[in-house]
Design an enzyme around this catalytic site. Structure first.
Site, PDB file in Angstrom:
ATOM      1  N   TYR A   1       0.492  -6.373  11.587  1.00 14.76           N
ATOM      2  CA  TYR A   1      -0.146  -6.568  10.284  1.00 14.76           C
ATOM      3  C   TYR A   1       0.450  -5.531   9.347  1.00 14.76           C
ATOM      4  O   TYR A   1       0.479  -4.339   9.666  1.00 14.76           O
ATOM      5  CB  TYR A   1      -1.666  -6.374  10.399  1.00 14.76           C
ATOM      6  CG  TYR A   1      -2.392  -6.489   9.075  1.00 14.76           C
ATOM      7  CD1 TYR A   1      -2.390  -7.696   8.366  1.00 14.76           C
ATOM      8  CD2 TYR A   1      -3.057  -5.398   8.526  1.00 14.76           C
ATOM      9  CE1 TYR A   1      -3.058  -7.800   7.147  1.00 14.76           C
ATOM     10  CE2 TYR A   1      -3.732  -5.508   7.307  1.00 14.76           C
ATOM     11  CZ  TYR A   1      -3.722  -6.710   6.628  1.00 14.76           C
ATOM     12  OH  TYR A   1      -4.370  -6.812   5.425  1.00 14.76           O
TER      13      TYR A   1
ATOM     14  N   LYS B   1      -3.768   5.027   4.478  1.00 15.32           N
ATOM     15  CA  LYS B   1      -4.860   5.613   5.265  1.00 15.32           C
ATOM     16  C   LYS B   1      -4.897   7.150   5.196  1.00 15.32           C
ATOM     17  O   LYS B   1      -5.339   7.703   4.199  1.00 15.32           O
ATOM     18  CB  LYS B   1      -4.812   5.094   6.707  1.00 15.32           C
ATOM     19  CG  LYS B   1      -4.963   3.538   6.746  1.00 15.32           C
ATOM     20  CD  LYS B   1      -5.253   3.001   8.124  1.00 15.32           C
ATOM     21  CE  LYS B   1      -5.067   1.496   8.244  1.00 15.32           C
ATOM     22  NZ  LYS B   1      -6.242   0.687   8.010  1.00 15.32           N
TER      23      LYS B   1
ATOM     24  N   ASP C   1       6.356   0.873   9.579  1.00 18.25           N
ATOM     25  CA  ASP C   1       5.042   0.822   8.940  1.00 18.25           C
ATOM     26  C   ASP C   1       4.146   1.808   9.686  1.00 18.25           C
ATOM     27  O   ASP C   1       3.619   1.515  10.756  1.00 18.25           O
ATOM     28  CB  ASP C   1       4.478  -0.596   9.005  1.00 18.25           C
ATOM     29  CG  ASP C   1       3.117  -0.691   8.315  1.00 18.25           C
ATOM     30  OD1 ASP C   1       2.479   0.357   8.096  1.00 18.25           O
ATOM     31  OD2 ASP C   1       2.697  -1.828   8.008  1.00 18.25           O
TER      32      ASP C   1
HETATM   33  C1  LIG Z   1      -0.007  -1.205   9.964  1.00 17.51           C
HETATM   34  C2  LIG Z   1      -0.667  -1.541   8.674  1.00 17.51           C
HETATM   35  N1  LIG Z   1       0.092  -1.758   7.584  1.00 17.51           N
HETATM   36  C3  LIG Z   1      -0.452  -2.036   6.392  1.00 17.51           C
HETATM   37  C4  LIG Z   1      -1.813  -2.132   6.231  1.00 17.51           C
HETATM   38  C5  LIG Z   1      -2.387  -2.437   4.892  1.00 17.51           C
HETATM   39  O1  LIG Z   1      -2.956  -1.311   4.323  1.00 17.51           O
HETATM   40  P1  LIG Z   1      -4.129  -1.470   3.226  1.00 17.51           P
HETATM   41  O2  LIG Z   1      -5.323  -2.006   3.954  1.00 17.51           O
HETATM   42  O3  LIG Z   1      -4.307  -0.079   2.689  1.00 17.51           O
HETATM   43  O4  LIG Z   1      -3.619  -2.424   2.189  1.00 17.51           O
HETATM   44  C6  LIG Z   1      -2.649  -1.913   7.332  1.00 17.51           C
HETATM   45  C7  LIG Z   1      -4.117  -2.006   7.190  1.00 17.51           C
HETATM   46  O5  LIG Z   1      -4.876  -1.908   8.122  1.00 17.51           O
HETATM   47  C8  LIG Z   1      -2.065  -1.621   8.580  1.00 17.51           C
HETATM   48  O6  LIG Z   1      -2.815  -1.425   9.683  1.00 17.51           O
END
Ligand SMILES: Cc1ncc(COP(=O)(O)O)c(C=O)c1O
Length: 368
Positions: A136, A235, A207
């Site tokens: 994700y 985060k 990521d």
């Molecule tokens: C690995 C990863 N990338 C991107 C995101 C997206 O971040 P946001 O919820 O701040 O848009 C998340 C959200 O949980 C994530 O776990």
């Protein structure tokens, strides 16, 4: 409150996982948090292993973080110009993640992932993206629309190498998969991706929205010794306030406006209160903090192992039950005993420096 929320928000929530669809029942109405504990509106206390899905590595309302945010808010702003707080946080990030030569702060991980992809496309002149099953990266269209996206099995270097990488702008990967339950990278997987990207002229984007500053001071890139071209953050870097960031090689980041042609902007990007929360949080994360997270993680892992298969990297872990029904029942029973775990077995449990041995004991006792 829940009935009114259902009327006001789609599905009653502002982010789908909060609806508790995977475990059933209404989510608790939480109104207060302190350290590793949260309270609902009836005053019931819970040990919190959700940690707001990752940002709260310092726990709820850590006094240092609260003081830093309060001071920032009292000082006014945002000011519509670059502030010292942005510079200080960027410096801390670069010290911990040297691959981030330049950085751009934004307001969510989604926005950061989407922007990093745009940089990769501009740098390579290619559109195709590669990601992995179960990953994700936020709801950015480019990383969810099967058109122009190739999806490989995570940890399968062989399958990835068979993809037409010569046409790909970037391989985007969660260095520790965290959105399909915790799946650590197989030995050689990340370094293998690095080699594949170099061979085929595409960029490697890590990521680290979950793993950044969690699995090591310098994130997964430090823990596994891989240097990405671009990194996506979120985060923890915002200390619990809304944040995203992307950064990497200076020549790539200089493609971002106004240095370059990739237009990306944000009214609230680099907000002083967010930067202050991020800075205060990172400063709490010294070597002792990571040692403590590891120790708590190991104790929790050992105890949980009697109840299912546990996967853990540092302070992120998953308890895999035999099926979703079993997990839902476990979730409900734990909740009845004052323990909150994520409302899906595919989400990580997050340990904070505020958790105690007693929290672990209480959780294991509840499970028994
Ligand atoms: C690995 C990863 N990338 C991107 C995101 C997206 O971040 P946001 O919820 O701040 O848009 C998340 C959200 O949980 C994530 O776990």
């Amino acid at each position: 409150m829940i009935a009114e929320a259902l009327d006001l928000f789609p599905g009653g929530v502002n982010s789908p996982i909060r609806a508790y669809r995977a475990v059933g029942g209404d989510p608790p109405t939480l109104v207060r948090g302190r350290g590793s504990h949260v309270w609902d509106q009836d005053g019931r206390e819970y040990v919190d292993w959700v940690g707001a899905f990752g940002p709260l590595i310092a726990g709820h309302a850590h006094p240092t973080v609260v003081a830093a945010v309060t001071a920032a808010l009292q000082a006014g702003g945002p000011f519509g110009v670059t502030t010292p707080a942005e510079v200080r946080l960027a410096r801390l990030v670069r010290e911990r993640m040297p691959s981030i030569e330049r950085i751009r702060f934004c307001t969510s991980g989604t926005e950061a992932a989407m922007s990093a992809v745009r940089v990769a496309r501009a740098a390579t002149g290619r559109r195709l993206l590669v990601k992995f099953e179960g990953a994700y990266h936020g709801h950015a269209e480019a990383l969810n629309d099967p058109d122009g996206l190739l999806v490989a099995p995570y940890n399968d270097l062989e399958a990835t190498s068979r993809l037409p990488l010569d046409g790909a702008a970037a391989v985007v990967v969660e260095p520790v998969a965290g959105n399909a339950g915790v799946v650590p990278p197989a030995p050689g997987f990340l370094s293998g991706l690095r080699e594949l990207c170099d061979r085929h002229g595409c960029l490697l984007i890590l990521d680290e929205v979950i793993t950044g500053f969690r699995v090591a001071p310098g994130g997964a890139q430090e823990r596994y010794g891989v240097r990405p071209d671009l990194t996506v953050l979120g985060k923890i870097v915002g200390g619990g306030l809304p944040v995203g960031a992307y950064g990497g090689r200076a020549d790539l980041m200089d493609l971002v406006a106004p240095a370059g042609p990739v237009y990306q902007a944000g009214t609230l990007a680099g907000h002083p209160a967010v930067m202050a929360a991020g800075e205060a949080t990172l400063e709490l994360l010294d070597a002792a903090a990571y040692g403590r997270l590891e120790q708590l993680g190991a104790a929790l892992e050992e105890g949980l192992g009697e109840h299912g298969r546990v996967a853990r990297v540092g302070s992120m872990l998953t308890l895999f039950c035999s099926d979703e029904g079993t997990f839902a029942a476990l979730h409900r029973r734990l909740r009845d005993r004052g323990i909150l775990v994520p409302p899906s077995q595919w989400e990580c449990w997050f340990i904070s420096i505020a958790h105690t041995d007693e929290d672990v004991e209480r959780t294991l006792e509840a499970l028994r």
